[in-house]
Design an enzyme around this catalytic site. Structure first.
Site, PDB file in Angstrom:
ATOM      1  N   LYS A  32       0.838  -1.215   0.000  1.00 42.83           N
ATOM      2  CA  LYS A  32       0.000   0.000   0.000  1.00 42.83           C
ATOM      3  C   LYS A  32       0.869   1.260   0.000  1.00 42.83           C
ATOM      4  CE  LYS A  32      -4.340  -1.553   0.679  1.00 42.83           C
ATOM      5  NZ  LYS A  32      -5.528  -1.094  -0.063  1.00 42.83           N
ATOM      6  N   LEU A  72      -2.767   9.084   3.672  1.00 43.74           N
ATOM      7  CA  LEU A  72      -4.006   8.445   4.094  1.00 43.74           C
ATOM      8  C   LEU A  72      -4.350   7.277   3.173  1.00 43.74           C
ATOM      9  CD1 LEU A  72      -6.746   8.494   5.726  1.00 43.74           C
ATOM     10  CD2 LEU A  72      -7.580  10.075   3.959  1.00 43.74           C
ATOM     11  N   LEU A  74      -6.553   5.873   1.128  1.00 42.98           N
ATOM     12  CA  LEU A  74      -7.763   6.401   0.495  1.00 42.98           C
ATOM     13  C   LEU A  74      -8.790   5.315   0.216  1.00 42.98           C
ATOM     14  CD1 LEU A  74      -6.196   8.957  -2.008  1.00 42.98           C
ATOM     15  CD2 LEU A  74      -7.272   9.410   0.203  1.00 42.98           C
ATOM     16  N   GLU A 122       2.857  14.710   6.480  1.00 43.73           N
ATOM     17  CA  GLU A 122       2.472  15.101   7.842  1.00 43.73           C
ATOM     18  C   GLU A 122       3.211  14.244   8.872  1.00 43.73           C
ATOM     19  OE1 GLU A 122      -1.995  16.866   7.470  1.00 43.73           O
ATOM     20  OE2 GLU A 122      -1.788  14.706   7.119  1.00 43.73           O
ATOM     21  N   GLU A 142      -3.881  16.851  -1.818  1.00 45.38           N
ATOM     22  CA  GLU A 142      -5.259  16.864  -1.320  1.00 45.38           C
ATOM     23  C   GLU A 142      -6.199  17.650  -2.224  1.00 45.38           C
ATOM     24  OE1 GLU A 142      -2.932  15.527   2.189  1.00 45.38           O
ATOM     25  OE2 GLU A 142      -2.612  16.923   0.525  1.00 45.38           O
ATOM     26  N   ARG A 145      -7.562  15.583  -4.932  1.00 43.02           N
ATOM     27  CA  ARG A 145      -8.376  14.458  -4.463  1.00 43.02           C
ATOM     28  C   ARG A 145      -9.708  14.911  -3.879  1.00 43.02           C
ATOM     29  NH1 ARG A 145      -5.263  10.882  -7.094  1.00 43.02           N
ATOM     30  NH2 ARG A 145      -3.241  10.473  -6.114  1.00 43.02           N
ATOM     31  N   GLY A 150      -5.573  16.805   7.285  1.00 42.99           N
ATOM     32  CA  GLY A 150      -6.189  16.601   8.595  1.00 42.99           C
ATOM     33  C   GLY A 150      -5.241  16.089   9.648  1.00 42.99           C
TER      34      GLY A 150
END
Length: 268
Positions: A32, A72, A74, A122, A142, A145, A150
């Site tokens: 991933k 993240l 997704l 991040e 981001e 997307r 966050g």
């Protein structure tokens, strides 16, 4: 709070402890691109909550495979079909994990390869030192997307590169790599060889410092950056009063006074 035995039971993190107190922590979802699902975030919270109490002197954080972290997960996010409240709590858990890293008092050196993207940036920005190699690239996609950061980018990434550059990265998908990424503050080091080898060398150097000194460097400075200048000056004086009179420092100060301590010189 984890025990030493429980470190080996983590599913998405692999922890290797060295005798000098240096830990190697690998994100272990290479299929991933080490994207962060909620289970991985939970393990990061547990690990960085426990590391100071389990004797970690410094930590090298890296990713298994070709990429540090693609951000993240997704697919998980899409399939979960979260409500606004649900995702707010996911974000708060991310903040908890990254705050444990930044404020925990143990030096964290990120060995970066490949993608350091979105939430991966991040994560990297919560480390105290970042080492990039020739394959490393940084992005905040981001905007493309339909998302918004966050996990603290508005705090840490903006602090590293400035508001204008962060807005540009999000609006346009701009990618930074190479020496330019170092020059704008996304990493402190760039190597042609192994970022892991360089990060391990830096971690071993940091691990030779006194633990209380490292705690102050890796915790107090971040706290002081959140204060007014007047409050920060007061806090700095208090921390210096404690750290600079610690008993364990006396031998090092004596070596300096006797001119037997290593001298500070530029690299030749």
């Amino acid at each position: 709070m984890l025990t030493l035995d429980q470190l080996s039971e983590l599913k998405n993190l692999v922890v290797e402890r060295h005798e000098d107190g240096v830990w190697i922590v690998r994100l272990n979802r290479p299929n991933k691109r080490n994207a962060l699902d909620i289970a991985t975030i939970d393990e990061l919270v547990d690990l960085f909550s426990s590391a100071p109490r389990l004797g970690a002197a410094a930590i090298v954080l890296t990713g298994e495979g070709d990429h540090f972290c693609a951000g993240l997960d997704l697919v998980e996010h899409h399939q979960a079909d979260r409500s606004p409240a649900d995702f707010m709590h996911v974000c708060l858990r991310w903040h908890e994990a990254f705050n444990k890293m930044e404020y925990g008092g143990v030096p964290v050196i990120a060995a970066l390869t490949g993608a350091v993207v979105g939430g991966g940036l991040e994560l990297a920005s919560a480390a105290h030192i970042r080492v990039a190699d020739a394959s490393t690239y940084f992005a905040l996609p981001e905007g493309q997307r339909g998302l918004f950061t966050g996990g603290g980018a508005t705090i840490r990434v903006a602090d590293l590169v400035g508001k204008a550059r962060m807005v540009d990265m999000m609006l346009t998908g701009r990618v930074y790599q190479g020496q330019e990424a170092v020059e704008i503050g996304l990493a402190q080091y760039r190597v042609e060889g192994s970022s892991f080898d360089k990060a391990l060398d830096l971690a071993r150097r940091a691990a030779e410092n006194l633990p209380l000194t490292n705690f102050a460097i890796c915790s107090a400075i971040s706290h002081m950056q959140n204060m007014s200048p007047l409050d920060a000056a007061y806090a700095e004086s208090v921390v210096a009063g404690v750290v600079n009179t610690q008993t364990d420092a006396r031998a090092r100060l004596e070596a300096f006074a006797n001119k037997t301590a290593a001298r500070i010189r530029p690299d030749s």
